[in-house]
Design a protein around this motif. Structure first.
Motif, PDB file in Angstrom:
ATOM      1  N   ALA B 294      -8.027  15.944  -2.058  1.00  0.00           N
ATOM      2  CA  ALA B 294      -7.111  16.913  -2.678  1.00  0.00           C
ATOM      3  C   ALA B 294      -5.976  17.254  -1.708  1.00  0.00           C
ATOM      4  CB  ALA B 294      -7.880  18.172  -3.073  1.00  0.00           C
ATOM      5  N   ALA B 295      -6.330  17.479  -0.440  1.00  0.00           N
ATOM      6  CA  ALA B 295      -5.317  17.815   0.562  1.00  0.00           C
ATOM      7  C   ALA B 295      -4.336  16.662   0.751  1.00  0.00           C
ATOM      8  CB  ALA B 295      -5.996  18.174   1.886  1.00  0.00           C
ATOM      9  N   GLN B 296      -4.864  15.438   0.798  1.00  0.00           N
ATOM     10  CA  GLN B 296      -3.999  14.263   0.987  1.00  0.00           C
ATOM     11  C   GLN B 296      -3.045  14.107  -0.195  1.00  0.00           C
ATOM     12  OE1 GLN B 296      -3.748  12.202   3.691  1.00  0.00           O
ATOM     13  NE2 GLN B 296      -5.165  13.587   4.695  1.00  0.00           N
ATOM     14  N   LEU B 297      -3.562  14.261  -1.415  1.00  0.00           N
ATOM     15  CA  LEU B 297      -2.690  14.104  -2.587  1.00  0.00           C
ATOM     16  C   LEU B 297      -1.582  15.147  -2.561  1.00  0.00           C
ATOM     17  CD1 LEU B 297      -5.069  13.231  -5.572  1.00  0.00           C
ATOM     18  CD2 LEU B 297      -3.941  11.739  -3.929  1.00  0.00           C
ATOM     19  N   HIS B 298      -1.948  16.373  -2.161  1.00  0.00           N
ATOM     20  CA  HIS B 298      -0.916  17.406  -2.065  1.00  0.00           C
ATOM     21  C   HIS B 298       0.124  17.031  -1.015  1.00  0.00           C
ATOM     22  CE1 HIS B 298       1.218  21.091  -1.544  1.00  0.00           C
ATOM     23  NE2 HIS B 298       0.814  21.168  -0.293  1.00  0.00           N
ATOM     24  N   ARG B 299      -0.329  16.585   0.151  1.00  0.00           N
ATOM     25  CA  ARG B 299       0.596  16.255   1.240  1.00  0.00           C
ATOM     26  C   ARG B 299       1.501  15.081   0.882  1.00  0.00           C
ATOM     27  NH1 ARG B 299      -4.487  17.167   5.183  1.00  0.00           N
ATOM     28  NH2 ARG B 299      -4.130  19.375   5.634  1.00  0.00           N
ATOM     29  N   LEU B 300       0.977  14.180   0.083  1.00  0.00           N
ATOM     30  CA  LEU B 300       1.768  13.015  -0.337  1.00  0.00           C
ATOM     31  C   LEU B 300       2.699  13.330  -1.502  1.00  0.00           C
ATOM     32  CD1 LEU B 300      -1.145  10.413  -0.240  1.00  0.00           C
ATOM     33  CD2 LEU B 300       0.940  10.240   1.134  1.00  0.00           C
ATOM     34  N   GLY B 301       2.558  14.526  -2.080  1.00  0.00           N
ATOM     35  CA  GLY B 301       3.346  14.837  -3.272  1.00  0.00           C
ATOM     36  C   GLY B 301       2.978  13.927  -4.430  1.00  0.00           C
ATOM     37  N   ALA B 302       1.711  13.542  -4.484  1.00  0.00           N
ATOM     38  CA  ALA B 302       1.294  12.523  -5.451  1.00  0.00           C
ATOM     39  C   ALA B 302       1.485  12.981  -6.892  1.00  0.00           C
ATOM     40  CB  ALA B 302      -0.167  12.145  -5.202  1.00  0.00           C
ATOM     41  N   THR B 303       1.167  14.249  -7.181  1.00  0.00           N
ATOM     42  CA  THR B 303       1.253  14.708  -8.567  1.00  0.00           C
ATOM     43  C   THR B 303       2.691  14.655  -9.066  1.00  0.00           C
ATOM     44  OG1 THR B 303      -0.692  16.079  -8.261  1.00  0.00           O
ATOM     45  CG2 THR B 303       0.725  16.641 -10.111  1.00  0.00           C
ATOM     46  N   ALA B 304       3.637  15.071  -8.223  1.00  0.00           N
ATOM     47  CA  ALA B 304       5.045  15.004  -8.618  1.00  0.00           C
ATOM     48  C   ALA B 304       5.477  13.548  -8.800  1.00  0.00           C
ATOM     49  CB  ALA B 304       5.917  15.682  -7.554  1.00  0.00           C
ATOM     50  N   ARG B 305       5.020  12.663  -7.917  1.00  0.00           N
ATOM     51  CA  ARG B 305       5.404  11.253  -8.037  1.00  0.00           C
ATOM     52  C   ARG B 305       4.818  10.636  -9.298  1.00  0.00           C
ATOM     53  NH1 ARG B 305       4.491   8.452  -2.265  1.00  0.00           N
ATOM     54  NH2 ARG B 305       5.199   6.648  -3.463  1.00  0.00           N
ATOM     55  N   LEU B 306       3.587  10.995  -9.633  1.00  0.00           N
ATOM     56  CA  LEU B 306       2.991  10.479 -10.862  1.00  0.00           C
ATOM     57  C   LEU B 306       3.716  11.037 -12.081  1.00  0.00           C
ATOM     58  CD1 LEU B 306       0.759   9.435  -8.994  1.00  0.00           C
ATOM     59  CD2 LEU B 306      -0.857   9.997 -10.797  1.00  0.00           C
TER      60      LEU B 306
END
Lengths: 313, 313
Positions: B294-306
């Motif tokens: 969860a922390a990694q996805l947040h740091r990567l901005g994954a949700t916005a990119r998806l």
């Protein structure tokens, strides 16, 4: 109650498709030789080109050579529709069973072609004859079916798989009250897709052969663990994906799915004969394991026993 | 091109459902403590009864305790429909994300309930948000989706899974041209059921995010081997069965699916927030692995990119 496949003796004549499989004929020749040396009661009908049959014969002693016969066929059926054409090895193997020259057949060729040839030549007792694999569960072998003969997930087909799987577990594993589970994504009755939910309701109402009991939904874990069911019922799409995933995981984790624990071949259930399908990537020992399974099913009278189980549906 | 999940630093505030999972709260408390000690930038919103949150706080130093906050909720949502009721831990975790008190949420509770709570509270960008698991393939991690958020195998849903899976592999694995495969029962385009055959045709025509390429059908083997695809697309029924079967096979073969190779948790893709689902049988290290994901996805901005990847459909 024994939880392992019983080793029986007695004559068994197995037709072997020399051209079936990605690595045919080499691995099939290997498999035939391994099976012959392990089982002195075995006789083989070598189905394929004369040159390949000669390779098997040349590797045998004169005494063992007398256990072989040859049925000539020159091409493999690499697609289901080609199984209907004349002159294919799998078609000739089916013919050998039909004529009474063989008690069972084994092929590592295209499984769709083998199913088609078997249904056309031997007839079927159910609409969708399933392929039943046996996996080495922690507590003993687990029968998983269908592993790819058809992709139909409809409730009547799932119920037929359950009936045949229960009869098969009774006949082959010698279980008196096999536990039959429906593969789903949770143990509660309402988990799964609409086909599973409907099939669950029907399975709870019918009488299964071999005194089998329906234990409700089981999950992906249960084909490896074996603690909850002896027979795991699913459609051929899901079963094929699961079997291949589990096989690869065993290998990658450093273990293996050994033929000592469970045969490395699947039995086609619900046709008029004993038909064994080996994986296209089968090795020599895998093919030998398929030949030995074919011999065991013949010795157990499994096909006749499964035929009788049909009346219960 | 790196083939492993990238370890990033930076603040991340994760809401943790203290009552989710078969062995909650004990394993969740364990997981929270393991994650905090491994990642000094992590802050947790402990969602659950005060008594359980106090257990976590008591085990921490005063400095670490300042990284925690508590959101009180007293009951778990053990069925999907209960996720809509007020006062559940998973609902309160979603609220924490909505209010901006947390960047992501993690639950090992009923995955249907978590999906329902996330869709109701955070909204969805696709009709069937899939759960994406990551498996430790021989050649690197393999993203498998859907592993159980819905059981819909229709072609538009499979295509959406492919789009989200490609975007996820790009964002999280850092792959520039991820290979996307459609899970089927043979590599030829005409293998599989009618949904797979239709989806195959559509996937061959569309442009996938992350410069991904559609490599055609893959098989059960490929989620473990990883040699043919970085992303394996399937419906939630098949994916759930396969994931559980492969997990059990690894364990029984004497190996394990370690959190070092791939997170032991799945990401819910296509909602308005970052949502991680751990298995109901999750251990403490598994929950910690979910918190770290969860922390990694947040740091990567994954949700916005998806979210941005959606326009390509």
């Amino acid at each position: 109650v024994t939880r392992s496949t019983r080793q029986l003796t007695g004559p068994a004549r197995i037709a072997v498709d020399l051209l079936g499989g990605d690595h045919a004929p080499a691995v099939v020749v290997d498999g035939a030789l391994i099976a012959c040396s392990a089982d002195p009661d075995l006789r083989l009908v070598l189905v394929g080109p004369t040159s390949v049959a000669d390779e098997v014969l040349a590797a045998l002693s004169a005494a063992d050579r007398s256990r072989m016969s040859v049925a000539r066929a020159t091409r493999s059926a690499d697609r289901p529709l080609r199984a209907a054409r004349p002159g294919t090895t799998v078609g000739a193997a089916v013919d050998a069973v039909l004529r009474g020259d063989a008690d069972a057949l084994v092929s590592a060729g295209d499984s769709g072609a083998t199913v088609t040839a078997a249904v056309l030549g031997l007839g079927r007792a159910v609409r969708r004859p399933p392929l039943a694999a046996m996996l080495p569960g922690l507590d003993g072998p687990v029968v998983l079916l269908d592993v790819g003969a058809s992709v139909d997930p409809s409730p009547p087909v799932l119920v037929q798989h359950a009936v045949l799987g229960a009869a098969y577990a009774g006949a082959v594993l010698g279980l008196e009250h096999p536990r039959v589970g429906l593969l789903s994504i949770g143990t509660e009755a309402d988990k799964g897709d609409r086909w599973r939910r409907t099939a669950h309701g029907r399975l709870a109402l019918i009488k299964l052969p071999s005194g089998a009991q329906f234990v409700g939904n089981v999950e992906g874990y249960d084909v490896s663990r074996g603690a909850r069911a002896d027979v795991v019922v699913t459609d051929g799409f899901t079963g094929n994906v699961l079997l291949k995933g589990v096989e690869a995981a065993y290998v990658l984790a450093g273990g293996e799915m050994s033929a000592d624990t469970a045969p490395r071949a699947a039995a086609l259930l619900g046709t008029g004969g004993t038909v064994i399908v080996c994986h296209g990537e089968a090795t020599g020992p895998d093919v030998a394991s398929g030949i030995e399974l074919a011999a065991q099913l013949h010795r157990l009278g499994a096909t006749a026993r499964l035929g009788r189980s049909e009346v219960i549906i």
